[in-house]
Design a protein around this motif. Structure first.
Motif, PDB file in Angstrom:
ATOM      1  N   SER A   8      38.312  31.787  30.531  1.00 16.84           N
ATOM      2  CA  SER A   8      37.204  30.910  30.921  1.00 16.84           C
ATOM      3  C   SER A   8      37.013  30.389  32.314  1.00 16.84           C
ATOM      4  N   LEU A   9      38.136  30.029  32.910  1.00 19.04           N
ATOM      5  CA  LEU A   9      37.994  29.591  34.054  1.00 19.04           C
ATOM      6  C   LEU A   9      37.833  30.633  35.266  1.00 19.04           C
ATOM      7  N   GLY A  10      37.716  31.924  34.860  1.00 22.10           N
ATOM      8  CA  GLY A  10      37.114  32.922  35.417  1.00 22.10           C
ATOM      9  C   GLY A  10      35.623  32.924  35.713  1.00 22.10           C
ATOM     10  N   ARG A  11      34.968  32.181  34.927  1.00 21.27           N
ATOM     11  CA  ARG A  11      33.600  31.768  35.304  1.00 21.27           C
ATOM     12  C   ARG A  11      33.484  30.681  36.197  1.00 21.27           C
ATOM     13  N   ARG A  12      32.822  30.983  37.132  1.00 18.72           N
ATOM     14  CA  ARG A  12      32.582  29.883  38.377  1.00 18.72           C
ATOM     15  C   ARG A  12      31.924  28.626  37.834  1.00 18.72           C
ATOM     16  N   ASN A  13      30.908  28.600  37.140  1.00 19.29           N
ATOM     17  CA  ASN A  13      30.309  27.535  36.590  1.00 19.29           C
ATOM     18  C   ASN A  13      31.316  26.500  35.723  1.00 19.29           C
ATOM     19  N   TYR A  14      32.086  27.377  35.069  1.00 14.12           N
ATOM     20  CA  TYR A  14      33.102  26.527  34.413  1.00 14.12           C
ATOM     21  C   TYR A  14      34.162  25.815  35.060  1.00 14.12           C
ATOM     22  N   LEU A 135      27.829  27.256  29.908  1.00  9.26           N
ATOM     23  CA  LEU A 135      28.638  27.525  30.999  1.00  9.26           C
ATOM     24  C   LEU A 135      29.369  28.878  30.918  1.00  9.26           C
ATOM     25  N   VAL A 136      29.803  29.140  29.743  1.00  3.82           N
ATOM     26  CA  VAL A 136      30.800  30.197  29.490  1.00  3.82           C
ATOM     27  C   VAL A 136      30.173  31.335  28.518  1.00  3.82           C
ATOM     28  N   GLY A 137      28.981  30.990  27.633  1.00  2.03           N
ATOM     29  CA  GLY A 137      28.720  32.094  26.590  1.00  2.03           C
ATOM     30  C   GLY A 137      29.626  32.154  25.365  1.00  2.03           C
ATOM     31  N   GLU A 138      29.185  32.863  24.284  1.00  2.00           N
ATOM     32  CA  GLU A 138      29.790  32.772  23.119  1.00  2.00           C
ATOM     33  C   GLU A 138      31.164  33.469  23.249  1.00  2.00           C
ATOM     34  N   LEU A 141      33.719  30.907  24.554  1.00  2.00           N
ATOM     35  CA  LEU A 141      33.635  29.513  24.045  1.00  2.00           C
ATOM     36  C   LEU A 141      34.955  28.877  23.559  1.00  2.00           C
ATOM     37  N   PRO A 142      35.465  29.505  22.507  1.00  2.00           N
ATOM     38  CA  PRO A 142      36.826  29.077  22.109  1.00  2.00           C
ATOM     39  C   PRO A 142      37.839  28.854  22.874  1.00  2.00           C
TER      40      PRO A 142
END
Length: 227
Positions: A8-14, A135-138, A141-142
């Protein structure tokens, strides 16, 4: 394997959000520790009842209001709402810190600030937790929830240690001030988030009574949540 652990850290916003949240978690536990120390050793003569009262005033509003603040979390624009609540928590922490630094703080003021912080946190907490989904989508999310939990527990470990250092070296008032500044770090991360990349969810349209009933019925119908 390691990449999956932190995917999930691959998503810039998160990625932007999680660093701000870590500093905020550290600051929050700094405030809890310093507040107890202030009441126990500086404003009273080791009065355990005073500690219990200030903790109750801070923790009761989230407990009592959570059903209704959860309803609000379903209806607000989360990004904008968090800017308001995080700013309010920061201002409250800095204001209490300045009272301590100037030597004008009284026990009733600590109780009042604890209650006000608890009220703001009651609105902030459900919005902040559900904002992770935007921030990450479904799909991620976990994983994002797990990293959030790591961040919270890291704050529980680091915050009290930093508070102890601050109390010993620069005074308890500055510990509150530093916590207040940590909230502005979260606000900074919110401002750097790309709103066009958020995974927006439709806002709830049910009436308050129907939404409360639906939520309670959903929890009761699932054995794992009911337990």
């Amino acid at each position: 394997m390691l990449g999956d652990t932190f995917r999930s850290l691959g998503r810039r916003n998160y990625r932007v959000w999680v660093w701000g949240a870590l500093f905020s978690n550290i600051g929050t536990w700094m405030q809890f520790t310093t507040q107890d120390w202030l009441v126990l050793t500086e404003l009273t003569h080791h009065d355990a009842m005073a500690i219990g009262i200030v903790m109750a005033l801070q923790l009761a509003p989230p407990l009592l209001l959570m059903l209704w603040t959860g309803l609000i979390a379903d209806r607000v624009e989360k990004h904008r709402f968090l800017l308001f609540t995080q700013g309010a928590l920061g201002v409250l922490a800095v204001a209490l810190g300045l009272l301590v630094v100037t030597g004008s703080v009284r026990l009733w003021q600590v109780d009042l600030f604890a209650f006000l912080s608890g009220c703001v946190a009651a609105f902030d907490s459900p919005v902040r937790q559900t904002f992770v989904g935007e921030l990450v989508g479904e799909t991620d999310l976990p994983n994002a929830v797990a990293i959030n939990s790591m961040s919270y527990n890291a704050g529980r470990m680091i915050g009290p240690a930093v508070a102890g250092f601050c109390i010993a070296e620069i005074g308890s008032g500055w510990s509150f001030v530093l916590n207040g500044l940590s909230f502005f770090g979260v606000m900074g991360s919110l401002l750097f988030i790309r709103r066009e990349d958020l995974f927006r969810h439709a806002r709830a349209r049910e009436t308050e009574r129907n939404a409360l009933t639906s939520g309670l019925r959903y929890v009761w119908a699932r054995e794992d949540l009911r337990t």
